[in-house]
Design a protein around this motif. Structure first.
Motif, PDB file in Angstrom:
ATOM      1  N   ASN A  75      21.434 126.740 -40.744  1.00 20.16           N
ATOM      2  CA  ASN A  75      21.348 127.916 -41.427  1.00 20.16           C
ATOM      3  C   ASN A  75      20.069 128.335 -41.758  1.00 20.16           C
ATOM      4  O   ASN A  75      19.729 129.645 -41.716  1.00 20.16           O
ATOM      5  CB  ASN A  75      22.504 127.902 -42.344  1.00 20.16           C
ATOM      6  N   GLN A  76      19.477 127.417 -42.634  1.00 18.75           N
ATOM      7  CA  GLN A  76      17.968 127.845 -42.946  1.00 18.75           C
ATOM      8  C   GLN A  76      17.024 127.934 -41.845  1.00 18.75           C
ATOM      9  O   GLN A  76      16.396 129.004 -41.778  1.00 18.75           O
ATOM     10  CB  GLN A  76      17.367 126.402 -43.808  1.00 18.75           C
ATOM     11  N   THR A  77      17.215 127.250 -40.634  1.00 16.33           N
ATOM     12  CA  THR A  77      16.481 127.462 -39.561  1.00 16.33           C
ATOM     13  C   THR A  77      16.592 128.892 -38.920  1.00 16.33           C
ATOM     14  O   THR A  77      15.669 129.686 -38.467  1.00 16.33           O
ATOM     15  CB  THR A  77      16.586 126.202 -38.398  1.00 16.33           C
ATOM     16  N   ALA A  78      17.900 129.306 -38.992  1.00 15.32           N
ATOM     17  CA  ALA A  78      18.419 130.609 -38.248  1.00 15.32           C
ATOM     18  C   ALA A  78      17.673 131.452 -39.070  1.00 15.32           C
ATOM     19  O   ALA A  78      17.287 132.581 -38.625  1.00 15.32           O
ATOM     20  CB  ALA A  78      19.734 130.591 -38.170  1.00 15.32           C
ATOM     21  N   GLU A  79      17.658 131.349 -40.605  1.00 13.00           N
ATOM     22  CA  GLU A  79      17.462 132.345 -41.521  1.00 13.00           C
ATOM     23  C   GLU A  79      15.798 132.826 -41.282  1.00 13.00           C
ATOM     24  O   GLU A  79      15.217 133.741 -41.210  1.00 13.00           O
ATOM     25  CB  GLU A  79      17.763 132.148 -42.795  1.00 13.00           C
ATOM     26  N   GLN A  80      15.167 131.266 -40.968  1.00 11.45           N
ATOM     27  CA  GLN A  80      13.610 131.621 -40.849  1.00 11.45           C
ATOM     28  C   GLN A  80      13.298 132.232 -39.467  1.00 11.45           C
ATOM     29  O   GLN A  80      12.456 132.906 -39.514  1.00 11.45           O
ATOM     30  CB  GLN A  80      13.154 130.131 -40.875  1.00 11.45           C
ATOM     31  N   ALA A  81      14.117 131.867 -38.347  1.00 12.42           N
ATOM     32  CA  ALA A  81      13.988 132.509 -37.248  1.00 12.42           C
ATOM     33  C   ALA A  81      14.207 133.732 -37.159  1.00 12.42           C
ATOM     34  O   ALA A  81      13.424 134.970 -36.683  1.00 12.42           O
ATOM     35  CB  ALA A  81      14.787 131.760 -36.303  1.00 12.42           C
ATOM     36  N   GLN A  82      15.062 134.494 -38.172  1.00 12.06           N
ATOM     37  CA  GLN A  82      15.431 135.872 -38.045  1.00 12.06           C
ATOM     38  C   GLN A  82      14.426 136.381 -38.996  1.00 12.06           C
ATOM     39  O   GLN A  82      13.795 137.611 -38.502  1.00 12.06           O
ATOM     40  CB  GLN A  82      16.821 136.279 -38.895  1.00 12.06           C
ATOM     41  N   GLN A  83      13.781 135.830 -39.877  1.00  7.85           N
ATOM     42  CA  GLN A  83      12.819 136.357 -40.517  1.00  7.85           C
ATOM     43  C   GLN A  83      11.354 136.460 -39.791  1.00  7.85           C
ATOM     44  O   GLN A  83      10.866 137.673 -39.831  1.00  7.85           O
ATOM     45  CB  GLN A  83      12.304 135.652 -41.776  1.00  7.85           C
ATOM     46  N   ALA A  84      11.275 135.532 -38.865  1.00  6.55           N
ATOM     47  CA  ALA A  84      10.084 135.609 -37.943  1.00  6.55           C
ATOM     48  C   ALA A  84      10.244 136.618 -36.924  1.00  6.55           C
ATOM     49  O   ALA A  84       9.418 137.377 -36.403  1.00  6.55           O
ATOM     50  CB  ALA A  84       9.904 134.382 -37.345  1.00  6.55           C
ATOM     51  N   ALA A  85      11.597 136.777 -36.429  1.00  9.17           N
ATOM     52  CA  ALA A  85      11.752 137.913 -35.578  1.00  9.17           C
ATOM     53  C   ALA A  85      11.547 139.374 -36.183  1.00  9.17           C
ATOM     54  O   ALA A  85      11.176 140.226 -35.514  1.00  9.17           O
ATOM     55  CB  ALA A  85      13.240 137.749 -34.989  1.00  9.17           C
ATOM     56  N   GLN A  86      11.766 139.510 -37.578  1.00 11.06           N
ATOM     57  CA  GLN A  86      11.672 140.775 -38.058  1.00 11.06           C
ATOM     58  C   GLN A  86      10.316 140.951 -38.367  1.00 11.06           C
ATOM     59  O   GLN A  86       9.751 142.107 -38.184  1.00 11.06           O
ATOM     60  CB  GLN A  86      12.495 140.690 -39.540  1.00 11.06           C
ATOM     61  N   ASP A  87       9.490 139.830 -38.732  1.00 12.56           N
ATOM     62  CA  ASP A  87       8.259 140.133 -38.773  1.00 12.56           C
ATOM     63  C   ASP A  87       7.549 140.442 -37.472  1.00 12.56           C
ATOM     64  O   ASP A  87       6.426 141.345 -37.549  1.00 12.56           O
ATOM     65  CB  ASP A  87       7.277 138.803 -39.330  1.00 12.56           C
ATOM     66  N   ALA A  88       8.048 139.711 -36.591  1.00 10.49           N
ATOM     67  CA  ALA A  88       7.311 140.119 -34.934  1.00 10.49           C
ATOM     68  C   ALA A  88       7.863 141.723 -34.934  1.00 10.49           C
ATOM     69  O   ALA A  88       7.036 142.344 -33.948  1.00 10.49           O
ATOM     70  CB  ALA A  88       8.046 139.203 -33.911  1.00 10.49           C
ATOM     71  N   ALA A  89       8.841 142.220 -35.078  1.00  7.71           N
ATOM     72  CA  ALA A  89       9.187 143.362 -34.549  1.00  7.71           C
ATOM     73  C   ALA A  89       8.372 144.405 -35.558  1.00  7.71           C
ATOM     74  O   ALA A  89       7.913 145.484 -34.976  1.00  7.71           O
ATOM     75  CB  ALA A  89      10.816 143.645 -34.946  1.00  7.71           C
ATOM     76  N   ASN A  90       8.070 144.098 -36.907  1.00  2.76           N
ATOM     77  CA  ASN A  90       7.243 145.006 -37.501  1.00  2.76           C
ATOM     78  C   ASN A  90       5.879 145.030 -36.897  1.00  2.76           C
ATOM     79  O   ASN A  90       5.111 146.013 -37.098  1.00  2.76           O
ATOM     80  CB  ASN A  90       7.235 144.442 -39.011  1.00  2.76           C
ATOM     81  N   ALA A  91       5.269 143.962 -36.545  1.00  5.82           N
ATOM     82  CA  ALA A  91       4.163 143.706 -36.002  1.00  5.82           C
ATOM     83  C   ALA A  91       3.919 144.769 -34.803  1.00  5.82           C
ATOM     84  O   ALA A  91       2.988 145.351 -34.404  1.00  5.82           O
ATOM     85  CB  ALA A  91       3.623 142.451 -35.745  1.00  5.82           C
ATOM     86  N   ALA A  92       5.132 144.632 -34.038  1.00 14.27           N
ATOM     87  CA  ALA A  92       5.214 145.281 -32.756  1.00 14.27           C
ATOM     88  C   ALA A  92       5.137 146.690 -33.155  1.00 14.27           C
ATOM     89  O   ALA A  92       4.442 147.570 -32.276  1.00 14.27           O
ATOM     90  CB  ALA A  92       6.260 144.736 -31.906  1.00 14.27           C
TER      91      ALA A  92
END
Length: 97
Positions: free
Chosen positions: A42-59
């Protein structure tokens, strides 16, 4: 004879109780391990979700920067086209004289 049979039954019951207890402990430990693994997942999934959100913001920011650059390039091209047209007209006027 009855007491010997009773003793054997009691020993069998005692062995079965110990086995059940050990199996219960093993299952509890397995359940706890599974819970820990689920929490880690669950923690890994939350971190991955945050990383995906950060990537979407950067894009999104990169897309906005690209659009601004395109608008600047379009403006520069219009300016060059206008200057080229003015030079062509000036050259034509000079050749007419």
């Amino acid at each position: 004879m009855v007491s010997k049979s009773m003793f054997s039954s009691f020993r069998l019951f005692l062995v079965a109780a110990v086995i059940a207890f050990v199996a219960g402990c093993a299952s509890t430990a397995a359940v706890e391990r599974a819970q820990q693994q689920a929490e880690q997942a669950n923690q890994t999934a939350e971190q991955a979700q945050q990383a995906a959100q950060d990537a979407a913001n950067a894009a999104r920011e990169a897309m906005e920067a690209a659009r601004a650059a395109q608008q600047a390039a379009d403006g520069a091209q219009r300016c060059c086209d206008e200057a080229h047209d003015k030079l062509d007209r000036a050259l034509e006027r000079m050749q007419e004289k």
